[in-house]
Structures are given as structure tokens and as C-alpha cells.
Enzyme design. Structure first.
Site, short mmCIF file in Angstrom:
data_model
loop_
_atom_site.label_atom_id
_atom_site.label_comp_id
_atom_site.label_asym_id
_atom_site.label_seq_id
_atom_site.Cartn_x
_atom_site.Cartn_y
_atom_site.Cartn_z
CB CYS A 60 -0.92 -0.03 1.21
SG CYS A 60 -1.83 1.51 1.50
CB CYS B 161 0.20 2.07 4.04
SG CYS B 161 -1.47 1.39 3.85
#
Length: 334
Positions: free
Chosen positions: A87, A90
Site C-alpha cells: 500500500c 500507507c
């Protein structure tokens, strides 16, 4: 992914009066215990409960979630960061959260959850996309935001979280000792186990149970937990003894008749669930309370939810029936 902000305005509405009182009592007890240890040490040096800054950011998984998040949340608000290695957003958010949590200096703890390795937690929180950030205060889950949001907005949200934890629950966080780096493992945050004759106290509780002295057993387990709040054996024993004490004088026929006639009555359903569990009907007890949570609101709903959490303690966090019921409860609540 576009940010999807979630208001903090409902935090107080989600807080149970009972949970607030219990959490505040725990926080006050922890502070008193820390002060007692400091006094015994002559006031020199940091408190026995102080942790290094590195312990403010921890990795958690499904197995340790109850200990490292739910139990700890009675002492300090725990911010949950759901992330994954693949991700990209993230990788922007996580370092920012780590920095802000560290700056909070013990008022918050960050628990990072790798969704690839913890699919059950992802399902329980009904996460549709990551990064997703939640908080747990006194065992209650609060959604904060999803996606990458501006730093100032995150600061404001965390400040509100700290304020709610202190004002509503009396939770002021944990002490940080910048000179104790490496002195305590991350998993031990808030769970220092003082030395003591617990074997004798636990044995006294078992003897009391065998003799049918439920009040004595309850008190013996509480004596252990007064000094060692994280003692798993004492927590399990206390939950079992209190359950037996609750059903000791019940009229099973009357209790079940009341539950059948009043499917939305929290007290009737809670009493019937206690009987279900004592009778070995674990799934029935859990299902009854989850269904009652679904049709109740406010303090009634929270009373049912708290009893369900107590019954989880009786069975044990590792039991698959508890895991299934937690998932069902999360779906109803969120």
C-alpha cells in the site's frame, strides 16, 4: 484513494457509563500503584511503570489483540493503523502517525496491524480500503479516518482523542522514560507484573470455588488483580466465579420464560445468556447477546455488549467461538 473522514462527534455517545467508571478506576489504580513504587524507591529515577519511547509504537496481531490493544486501552488510548506492505498511501501515513504518537509522549500508543497477516481483524473492523485508522479507548472502538489526510487534521483528531480519554474515562496515558530505551519490550507496555505470592492467592481462590464459597473466590481473584491487573489466570477465574455467583440463585424456568416474552429486554436476555453459558451452550449465549445488541440502543446496548465481553473472558480469547462472536459483534456495531 480519496480520504474519507469520520467525525469524532459521536465518541461520547458511544462511551458506556459503566465502561467509563471501570476504566477510570483502573487508570486511578495504575497511577496509585506507580506512585507507590516510586515512593518505595525513594522518589529517585523514573516510575516502575515507565516505558521507553520505542514502546509507543507496536506491531499487533490477532493473537495478541486483546492483551496489547483492548486491555491496554484502559490505560492509554490506542490508535490502530491498518496497513500493508504493498500500500503506497500507507507508506506516507504510517511514518507520520509514528512521529505524532511519539511526540504525544505517552498520551497515545500506536498499534500497527498488517492486514495481509491479520485478515480476521480486517473483517471485524469491516475495512474496505487502507490505510484505515481507528482508536480504542476503554475497550471501545472509534473510527478516526481512512486514507491519507493532512497532518494538521490528524493532529486535531488525536488531540480530541486525548481529551475525550481524559475527560470521559480519566485515562491520562503512560509514563515515558527517554533514558530507558531498550529496557522494556514493546509487548509489555502497561503490563508490568510485580513480584508477589500469587500462587498462594490463586490456590486460595480454587479452594474457595471447590467449597462453594463464590464470594471468597471472587475476592481472592480480585486480590491478585489488585497488584497484577494483567494476570490471565486471575482474570479468567474471576470471570468464571462471578458468572457462577450470578446464576446461583436464579430460577431457570422463570429466567427463560422472561427472555422468551421480552426479546428486547436487555436484563432478561443477559440473565438467559448467563444460564446458557453455564449450561455449556456457548454459541447460544453469544448469539443471544449479539442479537440483543442489534435491537437495543444507548446504555441498554452497552450493558449487553459489556456482558458479552465478560462472557468472552469466561471462555478465553483463543476459543474459535469467541473469535466468531467478536466478528458478529463488530458487524452489528459498525
Amino acid at each position: 484513494m480519496q480520504p474519507r473522514n469520520m467525525s469524532m462527534s459521536g465518541v461520547v455517545d458511544l462511551a458506556a457509563v459503566k465502561a467509563a467508571g471501570e476504566a477510570k478506576a483502573k487508570a486511578e489504580q495504575a497511577r496509585a500503584e506507580a506512585a507507590r513504587h516510586a515512593g518505595q524507591a525513594g522518589g529517585a529515577g523514573p516510575s516502575a511503570g515507565a516505558v521507553p519511547p520505542s514502546a509507543l509504537v507496536v506491531d499487533v496481531d490477532e493473537a495478541g489483540f486483546e492483551r496489547d490493544v483492548l486491555q491496554l486501552s484502559a490505560e492509554v488510548p490506542v490508535v490502530l493503523d491498518f496497513w500493508a506492505e504493498w500500500c503506497e498511501p500507507c507508506k506516507q501515513l504510517s511514518p507520520l502517525l509514528e512521529r505524532l504518537i511519539t511526540e504525544a509522549n505517552g498520551r497515545l500508543v500506536l498499534a500497527k496491524v498488517d492486514v495481509d497477516a491479520n485478515q480476521m481483524l480486517m473483517q471485524q473492523f469491516q475495512i474496505q480500503g487502507i490505510p484505515a485508522v481507528f482508536a480504542v479507548v476503554a475497550g471501545q472502538v472509534l473510527p478516526l479516518f481512512q486514507g491519507v489526510v493532512p497532518e494538521q487534521q490528524i493532529r486535531e483528531t488525536l488531540a480530541q482523542l486525548v481529551q475525550v480519554a481524559e475527560d470521559r474515562f480519566g485515562i491520562i496515558g503512560i509514563e515515558v522514560d527517554p533514558n530507558a530505551e531498550g529496557a522494556a519490550p514493546a509487548a509489555s507496555v502497561g503490563h508490568e507484573i510485580p513480584a508477589g505470592p500469587y500462587d498462594a492467592l490463586l490456590e486460595a481462590a480454587v479452594v474457595a470455588l471447590d467449597a462453594g464459597d463464590l464470594g471468597g473466590a471472587v475476592q481472592a481473584y480480585k486480590n491478585v488483580l489488585a497488584d497484577d491487573p494483567g494476570n490471565i489466570e486471575a482474570k479468567l477465574g474471576l470471570a468464571q466465579a462471578e458468572l457462577l455467583a450470578r446464576v446461583q440463585h436464579m430460577n431457570p424456568q422463570a429466567v427463560r420464560a422472561a427472555a422468551a416474552e421480552n426479546p428486547r429486554d436487555p436484563a432478561a436476555q443477559i440473565a438467559a445468556a448467563d444460564l446458557d453459558l453455564v449450561g455449556g451452550h456457548v454459541e447460544d449465549a453469544f448469539g443471544r447477546l449479539v442479537d440483543t445488541v442489534r435491537v437495543t440502543f444507548g446504555e441498554d446496548r452497552d450493558a449487553v455488549r459489556l456482558r458479552l465481553l465478560e462472557l468472552f473472558e469466561v471462555i478465553g480469547a483463543d476459543d474459535p467461538r469467541v473469535s466468531a462472536a467478536r466478528t458478529a459483534l463488530a458487524r452489528v456495531l459498525f
